[in-house]
Motif scaffolding. Structure first.
Motif, PDB file in Angstrom:
ATOM      1  N   SER A 174       0.860  -1.159   0.052  1.00 49.20           N
ATOM      2  CA  SER A 174       0.037   0.025  -0.024  1.00 49.20           C
ATOM      3  C   SER A 174       0.926   1.110  -0.094  1.00 49.20           C
ATOM      4  O   SER A 174       2.013   0.990   0.256  1.00 49.20           O
ATOM      5  CB  SER A 174      -0.921  -0.027   1.271  1.00 49.20           C
ATOM      6  OG  SER A 174      -0.092   0.001   2.512  1.00 49.20           O
ATOM      7  N   ASP A 183      -1.986   1.323  -8.800  1.00 51.58           N
ATOM      8  CA  ASP A 183      -3.510   1.736  -8.581  1.00 51.58           C
ATOM      9  C   ASP A 183      -3.927   1.724  -9.962  1.00 51.58           C
ATOM     10  O   ASP A 183      -3.819   2.209 -10.982  1.00 51.58           O
ATOM     11  CB  ASP A 183      -3.834   2.996  -7.942  1.00 51.58           C
ATOM     12  CG  ASP A 183      -5.216   3.391  -7.695  1.00 51.58           C
ATOM     13  OD1 ASP A 183      -6.019   3.177  -8.520  1.00 51.58           O
ATOM     14  OD2 ASP A 183      -5.329   3.586  -6.420  1.00 51.58           O
ATOM     15  N   GLU A 239      -8.564   5.426  -0.840  1.00 55.06           N
ATOM     16  CA  GLU A 239      -8.746   3.952  -1.302  1.00 55.06           C
ATOM     17  C   GLU A 239      -7.711   3.611  -2.569  1.00 55.06           C
ATOM     18  O   GLU A 239      -7.746   4.434  -3.423  1.00 55.06           O
ATOM     19  CB  GLU A 239      -9.993   3.613  -1.478  1.00 55.06           C
ATOM     20  CG  GLU A 239     -10.220   2.056  -1.775  1.00 55.06           C
ATOM     21  CD  GLU A 239     -11.778   2.002  -1.704  1.00 55.06           C
ATOM     22  OE1 GLU A 239     -12.248   0.795  -1.750  1.00 55.06           O
ATOM     23  OE2 GLU A 239     -12.600   2.761  -1.656  1.00 55.06           O
ATOM     24  N   GLU A 240      -6.964   2.344  -2.472  1.00 56.29           N
ATOM     25  CA  GLU A 240      -6.439   1.968  -3.519  1.00 56.29           C
ATOM     26  C   GLU A 240      -6.681   0.682  -4.287  1.00 56.29           C
ATOM     27  O   GLU A 240      -7.294  -0.198  -3.556  1.00 56.29           O
ATOM     28  CB  GLU A 240      -4.917   1.896  -3.400  1.00 56.29           C
ATOM     29  CG  GLU A 240      -4.185   3.322  -3.040  1.00 56.29           C
ATOM     30  CD  GLU A 240      -2.750   2.832  -2.608  1.00 56.29           C
ATOM     31  OE1 GLU A 240      -1.546   3.562  -2.966  1.00 56.29           O
ATOM     32  OE2 GLU A 240      -2.409   1.846  -1.770  1.00 56.29           O
TER      33      GLU A 240
END
Length: 430
Positions: free
Chosen positions: A171, A248, A210-211
């Motif tokens: 992340s 992403d 958010e990814e």
């Protein structure tokens, strides 16, 4: 790549030539069914990064070579091994990737890394679709939808089953990207472009929480796909995986949208288009977002971030190309540095490596790098003069009996490259 006149290769540029016989010997030793005779080699035009050559043995037996430009490259750039490994890893899961026939990291062969891949039979769309195809707006829409469908296929592919979890940094992808591209811009910035501080700050402050991590192409454009000329919905292959990574999914779409010039855009934008996205039947940027989102089952209220970030990356790339290629300049016929301010109206000529004065400025800086390395390695050395000459440069040095031998040349060159990467400034003295 295409085997027809739509995307025909031309002669190899002199600066990109390599030893065809050495390559041929390597290929025969490392691949099956390679003919004995030497191939005909030509170069495809276009592209601002890696080079692409056709390797033609006749009798419908052709291949593609991908390699980096000759000369100096940044440590993480033009990684032929990485690109070919990713392509090989996903071939069984994503059939639109050309088959890899071999990778070579032995610089004794052609002087740089390269890989050989399948020569796809189709055509690559450029600014306009060839009139001979007689495609109408329905055909163009089929092409557009298939183009997005293949991106969805890629983003929905299980990259872990392909063995690519090793390139997943986890992340925080967007944070790393924003900081990385901001840093690249700052390093390549010259006096004649804005600081972009407000833009970089806005990107930093608006990174989505958010990814959607997946394998992304990172340069997905119509001029990177190969299409069946008999069926606009049949995308045969996807090329140029140099920038692909685990990232992403929406940033991949943002990059796509950056290059997507639509029919209602200003005329100036259309003059810069390198793909037929503005033709009748093609979707608008908003329609692409809606179609992609419905196919992926993703809903985002922050598409503006991805579009702005995509545009910023294009700004950085353009600035890097300028920074890398423009060596010096003539202002009112006087040679100056590229960071010299222009304080009044003037005639400006940008000088590149192809220009004699550009070479002279490059060799002059190279002479300074040589002197810097020699003083570091041989502290007692006394420097005299180090001018550029027609085919390079030299430096007169008094080593006081402690000079280098031929075995030390590679060490001197390595230190010169190390110093060059630090971005030392050398001023032009006229």
């Amino acid at each position: 790549m295409s085997t027809n006149t739509f995307n025909a290769p031309g002669e190899i540029k002199p600066s990109n030539e390599f030893d065809i016989e050495k390559f041929h010997q390597w290929f025969r030793a490392n691949s099956e069914n390679v003919p004995e005779q030497l191939p005909a080699v030509k170069q495809f035009s276009g592209g601002a990064s890696n080079l692409t050559f056709s390797i033609d043995y006749g009798n419908d037996q052709s291949y593609i070579m991908r390699t980096s430009p000759p000369g100096y490259k940044a440590a993480s750039a033009h990684d032929m091994g990485r690109e070919s490994t990713i392509m090989s890893s996903i071939k069984d899961h994503f059939p639109y990737v050309p088959k890899i026939y071999g990778f070579c990291d032995d610089e004794a062969v052609i002087g740089r890394d390269f890989f050989i891949m399948e020569y796809l039979k189709g055509f690559i769309p450029s600014t306009r679709i060839p009139e001979s195809l007689n495609w109408n707006s329905d055909d163009m829409q089929k092409l557009n939808l298939a183009f997005i469908d293949r991106l969805v296929d890629l983003h929905q592919m299980d990259y872990k089953s392909c063995g690519l979890d090793s390139i997943n940094k986890g992340s925080g992808y967007l944070q790393r990207q924003v900081r990385g591209w901001s840093g690249r811009y700052q390093k390549a910035r010259t006096w004649n472009v804005p600081s972009c501080k407000r833009l970089m700050k806005w990107l930093e402050d608006n990174i989505p929480k958010e990814e959607y991590l997946c394998l992304i192409h990172n340069d997905y454009r119509l001029d990177n796909v190969v299409i069946n000329p008999k069926d606009s919905s049949d995308i045969i292959g996807i090329l140029d995986w140099e920038l692909s990574t685990i990232g992403d999914a929406l940033s991949d779409v943002g990059t796509l949208l950056t290059y997507w010039i639509e029919a209602k855009d200003p005329r100036l934008f259309k003059t810069m288009s390198k793909q037929p996205s503005h033709m009748a039947g093609m979707l608008t940027r908003e329609e692409i977002i809606d179609y992609y989102s419905s196919k992926m089952g993703i809903k985002s209220d922050n598409w503006i971030f991805y579009q702005v970030f995509g545009a910023f990356k294009l700004i950085v790339i353009a600035q890097q190309i300028y920074y890398r290629n423009v060596i010096s300049a003539l202002v009112n016929q006087k040679q100056v540095e590229i960071n010299s301010p222009i304080e009044a109206d003037a005639d400006l000529v940008l000088l590149r490596w192809e220009d004699d004065l550009g070479k002279k400025a490059f060799w002059h800086s190279s002479a300074h790098l040589l002197a810097q390395a020699l003083v570091q390695l041989y502290p007692k050395a006394k420097l005299t003069i180090g001018p550029p000459i027609e085919q390079g440069f030299y430096y007169d040095v008094d080593f006081g009996g402690e000079g280098p031998s031929e075995n030390d040349f590679s060490k001197i060159e390595a230190l010169m490259l190390e110093n060059a990467r630090k971005g030392s400034d050398f001023e032009l003295y006229m």
